[in-house]
Design a protein around this motif. Structure first.
Motif, short mmCIF file in Angstrom:
data_model
loop_
_atom_site.label_atom_id
_atom_site.label_comp_id
_atom_site.label_asym_id
_atom_site.label_seq_id
_atom_site.Cartn_x
_atom_site.Cartn_y
_atom_site.Cartn_z
N ASN A 31 0.86 -1.18 0.00
CA ASN A 31 0.00 0.00 0.00
C ASN A 31 0.90 1.24 0.00
N ALA A 32 1.03 1.89 -1.14
CA ALA A 32 1.99 3.00 -1.29
C ALA A 32 1.78 4.12 -0.27
N ASP A 33 0.52 4.50 -0.03
CA ASP A 33 0.25 5.58 0.92
C ASP A 33 0.66 5.21 2.34
N ALA A 34 0.29 4.01 2.75
CA ALA A 34 0.62 3.57 4.11
C ALA A 34 2.13 3.42 4.29
N PHE A 35 2.79 2.85 3.28
CA PHE A 35 4.24 2.68 3.36
C PHE A 35 4.94 4.03 3.45
N ARG A 36 4.56 4.96 2.60
CA ARG A 36 5.17 6.30 2.62
C ARG A 36 4.90 6.99 3.96
N ASN A 37 3.70 6.83 4.48
CA ASN A 37 3.33 7.47 5.75
C ASN A 37 4.21 6.97 6.89
N VAL A 38 4.39 5.66 7.03
CA VAL A 38 5.22 5.16 8.13
C VAL A 38 6.69 5.53 7.92
N CYS A 39 7.16 5.54 6.68
CA CYS A 39 8.54 5.96 6.42
C CYS A 39 8.74 7.44 6.75
N ASP A 40 7.77 8.27 6.40
CA ASP A 40 7.85 9.69 6.75
C ASP A 40 7.89 9.88 8.26
N GLN A 41 7.10 9.09 8.99
CA GLN A 41 7.10 9.20 10.45
C GLN A 41 8.45 8.83 11.04
N ALA A 43 11.32 8.90 9.45
CA ALA A 43 12.29 9.88 8.96
C ALA A 43 12.35 11.12 9.86
N GLU A 44 11.29 11.40 10.59
CA GLU A 44 11.31 12.53 11.53
C GLU A 44 12.37 12.36 12.60
N TYR A 45 12.78 11.13 12.88
CA TYR A 45 13.81 10.86 13.89
C TYR A 45 15.22 10.99 13.34
N ALA A 46 15.36 11.29 12.05
CA ALA A 46 16.66 11.33 11.40
C ALA A 46 17.34 12.70 11.44
N ASN A 47 16.70 13.69 12.01
CA ASN A 47 17.25 15.05 11.99
C ASN A 47 18.61 15.18 12.64
N GLU A 48 18.87 14.40 13.67
CA GLU A 48 20.12 14.58 14.41
C GLU A 48 21.18 13.52 14.09
N VAL A 49 21.04 12.82 12.97
CA VAL A 49 22.00 11.77 12.60
C VAL A 49 22.54 11.99 11.19
N GLU A 50 23.64 11.29 10.90
CA GLU A 50 24.21 11.32 9.55
C GLU A 50 23.90 10.05 8.76
N TYR A 51 23.56 8.97 9.49
CA TYR A 51 23.36 7.67 8.86
C TYR A 51 22.07 7.00 9.34
N ILE A 52 21.50 6.21 8.44
CA ILE A 52 20.38 5.34 8.77
C ILE A 52 20.89 3.92 8.62
N ALA A 53 20.81 3.13 9.67
CA ALA A 53 21.21 1.73 9.61
C ALA A 53 19.96 0.86 9.59
N ALA A 65 14.39 3.45 2.36
CA ALA A 65 13.42 4.51 2.06
C ALA A 65 13.66 5.73 2.95
N ILE A 66 13.92 5.49 4.22
CA ILE A 66 14.13 6.60 5.16
C ILE A 66 15.42 7.34 4.85
N ALA A 67 16.47 6.61 4.46
CA ALA A 67 17.73 7.27 4.06
C ALA A 67 17.49 8.18 2.87
N ALA A 68 16.71 7.71 1.91
CA ALA A 68 16.42 8.52 0.72
C ALA A 68 15.58 9.74 1.08
N ILE A 69 14.55 9.54 1.88
CA ILE A 69 13.66 10.64 2.29
C ILE A 69 14.44 11.72 3.06
N SER A 70 15.32 11.28 3.95
CA SER A 70 16.02 12.21 4.84
C SER A 70 17.39 12.64 4.33
N ASN A 71 17.79 12.14 3.15
CA ASN A 71 19.08 12.48 2.55
C ASN A 71 20.25 12.13 3.48
N LYS A 72 20.22 10.90 3.99
CA LYS A 72 21.27 10.39 4.88
C LYS A 72 21.92 9.17 4.23
#
Length: 174
Positions: A31-41, A43-53, A65-72
């Motif tokens: 479900n594209a909308d649901a997947f994007r929604n949870v990834c966006d949520q 990604a909000e935690y990525a503001n203070e980091v350089e990497y997503i593991a 997906a979160i690395a791409a959304i948050s540019n990490k």
């Protein structure tokens, strides 16, 4: 009509072994909308980091997906024997067996701050092993985020005990 992300998770009893209740996230991913929604949520935690593991396998889906959304940058934490070259390795107990995770050594500059992402927080064994690997690599885990948590299995307290001060976030409640 928008479908709730939590309604898109199937419960599969006795998989992969009798007594295990598997949380199948495949309908949510489809479900594209649901997947994007949870990834966006998350990604909000990525503001203070350089990497997503992300932890193999289902954690990869969200982490990429979160690395791409948050540019990490993305750090894959893989099952044993899947990474070429020098690695850090850590074995741990699962609900239904034993496993080993690995992380490339010397490829990511030490000191970077990391958001660790996985799909489900159950017993916390995988999370603790992945957090230990991140620290072995000289990186600093700041937050760990999960799509969902199974509170009865005590994973949150296990993580808090082994990694005090780490922020533990969950998008969906069980």
């Amino acid at each position: 009509m928008e479908t709730s992300a939590s309604n898109l998770i199937r419960v599969i009893p006795d998989f992969p072994k009798p007594g295990i209740i598997f949380k199948d996230i495949t309908p949510l991913l489809a479900n594209a909308d649901a997947f994007r929604n949870v990834c966006d949520q998350i990604a909000e935690y990525a503001n203070e980091v350089e990497y997503i593991a992300g932890v193999e396998a289902r954690g990869f889906i969200f982490a990429a997906a979160i690395a791409a959304i948050s540019n990490k940058g993305l750090i894959p934490i893989r099952k044993s024997g899947k990474l070429p070259g020098k690695t850090y390795s850590n074995s741990y107990e699962l609900e239904y067996g034993k496993a080993t995770l690995e992380l490339h050594a010397d490829l990511i500059p030490a000191g970077g701050r990391v958001l660790l992402v996985d799909d489900v927080l159950a017993t916390g064994g995988t999370a603790v092993a992945a957090l230990d690997l991140i620290k072995m690599a000289g990186l600093s885990p700041i937050t760990i985020a999960f799509l969902l948590e199974i509170p009865a299995l005590g994973g949150r307290s296990r993580i808090a005990k082994s990694h005090p001060g780490l922020k533990i976030q969950t998008v969906l409640a069980e």
